[in-house]
Design an enzyme around this catalytic site. Structure first.
Site, PDB file in Angstrom:
ATOM      1  N   CYS A  57       0.731  -1.255   0.018  1.00  0.00           N
ATOM      2  CA  CYS A  57      -0.002   0.071  -0.101  1.00  0.00           C
ATOM      3  C   CYS A  57       0.917   1.179   0.092  1.00  0.00           C
ATOM      4  O   CYS A  57       1.933   1.495   0.637  1.00  0.00           O
ATOM      5  CB  CYS A  57      -0.881  -0.069   1.197  1.00  0.00           C
ATOM      6  SG  CYS A  57      -1.993   1.414   1.065  1.00  0.00           S
ATOM      7  N   ASP A  85      -6.556  10.116  -4.933  1.00  0.00           N
ATOM      8  CA  ASP A  85      -5.819   9.222  -4.202  1.00  0.00           C
ATOM      9  C   ASP A  85      -4.472   9.022  -4.888  1.00  0.00           C
ATOM     10  O   ASP A  85      -4.388   9.148  -6.162  1.00  0.00           O
ATOM     11  CB  ASP A  85      -6.672   8.152  -3.851  1.00  0.00           C
ATOM     12  CG  ASP A  85      -6.248   7.271  -2.737  1.00  0.00           C
ATOM     13  OD1 ASP A  85      -5.427   7.580  -2.062  1.00  0.00           O
ATOM     14  OD2 ASP A  85      -7.051   6.330  -2.340  1.00  0.00           O
ATOM     15  N   ASN A  86      -3.786   8.483  -4.101  1.00  0.00           N
ATOM     16  CA  ASN A  86      -2.513   7.945  -4.594  1.00  0.00           C
ATOM     17  C   ASN A  86      -1.679   8.855  -5.145  1.00  0.00           C
ATOM     18  O   ASN A  86      -1.372   8.735  -6.132  1.00  0.00           O
ATOM     19  CB  ASN A  86      -2.621   6.847  -5.427  1.00  0.00           C
ATOM     20  CG  ASN A  86      -3.545   5.443  -4.785  1.00  0.00           C
ATOM     21  OD1 ASN A  86      -2.912   4.936  -3.568  1.00  0.00           O
ATOM     22  ND2 ASN A  86      -4.360   4.693  -5.404  1.00  0.00           N
TER      23      ASN A  86
END
Length: 864
Positions: free
Chosen positions: A149, A281-282
């Site tokens: 992650c 996100d990310n």
């Protein structure tokens, strides 16, 4: 090489079900075959945990050992770090970390053969394939892949400053043997068009902002060296619900967020995905972008430069474990330090180094590359061909170890770990904080403390509970980003902030023109209008809440206070100004106002300080208290003047910075008695620059002043005033007290000392005072002789406790920072009592949190 065969699925074969699972006959190496790591024993959970029964995931059995990071739902978990490591190179599905954005799609056994995935967009031949066809029409491969992650180790960033992400510990990663077809084979069937540049993936997990989706570059997906695949098995088992049952993407060497679960669509496009989750996100935004900035300007999220794909190099020590202890009386000669390391983009970890002396020297560990054993294996495994002999890319974690003499651990304060990959990318010493808290990879530090005959170890954080050396350091006021792991360095508490951006202080749509007559008519104490940069503000609404007290506003009424305001106020305060903006002063009035402000009177005054104008004091003497602390003695304008500073309040001092001739303004509390005639004494700690800290503007400017120089003074300011006999006034409201708890650090003692002196000089004043004074070394204790004299005079009325962070061997007093234990012992909540606090910012913040947690009311705390 030995050849191991397995039954493979062909178009003519049928897919059978066993215990509700799609199965084929799997073959694994038997005794005598090549030595490859095999999956650990696995137990498929069958029970729904009580915590999941009331959620949309009430159909998903789970292992109770997993550490939940976002409450009950959605399910985001990591395994206990030691348990993960003990399983070895491969992770069992029940301990494999999980990142879910919402409910897990419920997929019935009978629906799996007909599960469909579409290949669409910029393709010549759009396709819809069912699960049977994915298994039957394409070659199946099996490969070991580590998924990580992007938030792995995020709790360390959240401890420094809260990011927008939840707190992952250091176990947000897992490794499995994945089985399925290469994504390139499936995309090739649809014949991508020449202008197609990206593969957008979409899952079946329905979320508040649509289905989860993201994208990778098409040429990556088509490159066999990158190993991007679709998977329907982990470690020979069909995917479990949390891991994407029945089909997912697996993108080796990149962050886990690119490996879309419950895969339904592959869409070829000429631009990156516009999916809400791909954009929001990310990403690693520039470190200077605050959460507030990112919320106000969407460009930070749409700039593809900040999207994360390949993992960065990272390593964590698993042993010593967090809170592990070693009894030196029974320990052997060495201890084996062990952990994991990984890199991104297929790059191999080439070095993992250990330091026991804060990075001055490094020791090289041994590294085990279990992934390489599969390169020597020729055959099928779990229904897929192991075809790695030709590929040099490394997509898995590696384990490292180093035997360290116990004697070396005993003389060290920390184990530092850093890894380097084959591109010579190395873990940085310091953290790169960002809004989402992703890709955190500074040197991993295990703190060592010695208590008696025992060595105790602390990891930076723990994912599910309080603890870890980072939290401990922060609670005691340490700056975790100071390059010294929070240990305070010289002058740190007065580090000058970086220049702030220009803040719009005007209210949109306000075009009112105001003249000098109207400004003066609204410049009373009850309705104080004032001017900053030619704009007029009404301070009425902030009279009670202003930190400097109402006098800070009323003394500005009718004046142009631009220089003072801009020099003193923070970015936050400036951002509040549109609420008070009422118009613009016309040019003629502004010039007249500036002319009025420049005027003054030479008539002698009884009181030196003026609230509306600057008065000048002359430096006549400097006395050294220590190498970095001085007493500056100033003559007032007239020999018979008193300073005019109420007890507990401050004055503003203005000095020209000799480096750029700009005015520097700060608030100070003199150490001299407020009744002293004709003079004022300032106790000042000079914050000199270091290699990493620029030093204090005001203190260095004062230190460079030659005798005979003039400074500007204005005041008084402050919400607090001590009236005597336990009476205090706060923002004009009186209270009666029986005691004070006084907490200070360094030169923060000066306003506290002013109140203490007033109490102790009045024999009839019954107010009890407890002073908790924190410093580094014994020679840093200021006003010590006066404090000792007060205790000797009346120890029941005055208690003084000194605590040192770097006390010498001969120091017999308290050690450490002003802590929760010290406050509980000497400053418990009492009726008719107040806490007065003055010191470095981290100390004040820590004290506030502790005092509130111990039962003090916010109204009983005053910070100078």
């Amino acid at each position: 090489m030995a050849s191991i065969t397995t039954q493979t699925i062909t178009e003519s074969e049928t897919i059978s079900f066993k215990n509700g699972q799609i199965t084929v006959e799997d073959t694994i190496p038997s005794p005598g075959e090549p030595d490859i790591p095999l999956p650990p024993p696995s137990k498929n959970p069958v029970d729904i945990l009580d915590v999941d029964k009331g959620t949309p995931d009430n159909h998903v059995p789970r292992d109770p050992r997993l550490i939940r990071l976002t409450g009950v739902h959605p399910f985001n978990v990591e395994p206990p770090l030691t348990a993960l490591y003990k399983e070895g190179f491969l992770t069992s599905p029940e301990l494999f970390y999980v990142r879910n954005h919402g409910p897990v799609p419920q997929v019935r056994d009978e629906d799996i053969p007909d599960w469909e995935i579409s290949i669409e967009g910029l393709v010549e031949k759009p396709l819809v394939l069912n699960f049977r066809e994915v298994l039957q029409k394409y070659n199946q491969i099996t490969a070991p892949i580590t998924l990580v992650c992007a938030g792995n180790r995020r709790k360390e960033q959240n401890t420094v400053r809260k990011s927008k992400g939840f707190s992952w510990g250091p176990a947000g990663l897992s490794t499995a043997l994945f089985t399925g077809p290469m994504m390139a084979d499936i995309l090739r069937s649809a014949k991508p068009l020449r202008r197609a540049k990206y593969v957008c993936m979409e899952g079946a997990d329905k979320l508040p902002n649509g289905f989860y989706g993201t994208s990778v570059k098409l040429n990556w997906a088509m490159d066999p060296n990158r190993g991007i695949m679709l998977a329907h098995k982990m470690n020979g088992e069909d995917l479990r619900p949390d891991h994407g049952r029945p089909l997912r993407a697996v993108v080796p060497g990149q962050i886990g967020g690119r490996s879309v679960k419950w895969l339904k669509k592959l869409i070829l496009t000429d631009a990156p995905s516009d999916n809400w989750y791909h954009i929001n996100d990310n990403r690693v935004l520039p470190t200077m972008v605050s959460p507030e900035m990112s919320a106000l300007d969407r460009k930070w999220w749409t700039d593809e430069r900040y999207a994360i794909y390949e993992l960065n190099v990272n390593s964590v020590a698993v042993y010593p474990q967090h809170e592990e202890e070693i009894d030196l009386s029974t320990a052997g000669p060495t201890y084996t330090v062990k952990g994991y390391a990984y890199a991104g983009g297929g790059r191999r970890i080439t070095k993992v180094e250990i330091s026991l002396d804060r990075g001055k020297s490094w020791r090289l560990s041994e590294i085990e590359y279990a992934e390489d054993k599969y390169r020597d294996f020729d055959g099928d495994l779990f229904g897929g061909k192991v075809d790695m002999w030709w590929r040099e890319a490394s997509f898995c974690w590696s384990f490292w170890s180093l035997d360290v003499p116990i004697a070396d651990l005993e003389t060290s304060d920390a184990i530092l770990v850093r890894a380097v990959d084959e591109a010579l990318s190395a873990m940085p010493r310091d953290m790169y904080w960002s809004v989402l808290g992703m890709m955190n990879n500074p040197w991993f530090r295990v703190a060592i403390t010695k208590e008696g005959n025992t060595l105790k170890f602390e990891h930076p954080t723990h994912p599910s509970k309080a603890g870890g050396w980072m939290e401990r350091v922060k609670k005691t006021g340490g700056d975790l980003l100071n390059g010294n792991w929070g240990e305070r360095v010289e002058g740190e508490e007065l580090v000058e902030p970086e220049p702030v951006k220009e803040i719009n202080m005007k209210k949109d749509g306000v075009n009112r023109q105001i003249d000098l007559q109207e400004l003066k008519a609204n410049s009373s104490g009850e309705k104080p209008w004032f001017v900053v940069n030619g704009e007029v503000y009404d301070g009425t609404g902030f009279l009670e809440g202003h930190p400097g007290g109402a006098i800070s506003i009323t003394s500005s009424a009718g004046l142009d206070v631009s220089e003072d305001f801009l020099a003193i106020h923070s970015e936050t305060a400036k951002a509040m100004m549109p609420d008070y903006h009422i118009g613009t002063l016309d040019k003629a009035s502004l010039e007249a106002l500036k002319s009025d402000s420049a005027g003054g009177s030479d008539e002698p005054r009884e009181v030196f300080l003026q609230s509306r104008t600057w008065t000048k004091a002359t430096l006549t003497e400097k006395r050294d208290v220590s190498w970095d602390t001085r007493i500056f003695v100033f003559d007032l304008e007239h020999k018979k003047q008193t300073l005019g500073l109420p007890i507990g309040q401050h004055l503003m001092i203005k000095v020209q910075d000799p480096s750029n001739n700009e005015a520097v303004i700060r608030s100070y509390t003199p150490m001299s008695d407020t009744n002293l005639i004709g003079k004022m004494e300032l106790l000042v700690k000079v914050y000199f620059p270091t290699d990493t800290i620029p030093g204090g503007k005001m203190t260095m400017a004062l230190d460079k002043l030659p005798l005979g120089s003039e400074i500007g003074c204005k005041g008084p300011t402050g919400r607090f005033e001590y009236l005597g006999n336990g009476r205090v006034s706060i923002s004009g409201k009186e209270r009666q007290l029986r005691s004070f708890k006084m907490i200070c650090g360094g030169t923060g003692i000066t306003p506290v000392f002013q109140v203490l002196r007033a109490v102790m000089q009045d024999a009839q004043d019954p107010t009890a005072c407890v002073v908790l004074d924190g410093n580094r070394q014994e020679e840093d204790i200021l006003c010590r002789s006066d404090l000792d004299a007060y205790v000797e005079t009346d120890s029941r009325k005055c208690t003084v406790v000194h605590t040192l962070t770097k006390g010498s061997d001969t120091w017999t007093g308290r050690r450490g920072r002003i802590s929760e234990e010290l406050l509980a012992e000497y400053a418990p909540p009492e009726e008719q009592s107040m806490v007065l606090v003055c010191g470095p910012g981290p100390m004040e913040k820590s004290a506030r949190n502790i005092l509130l947690a111990q039962g003090w009311a916010e109204s009983d705390l005053h910070f100078f």
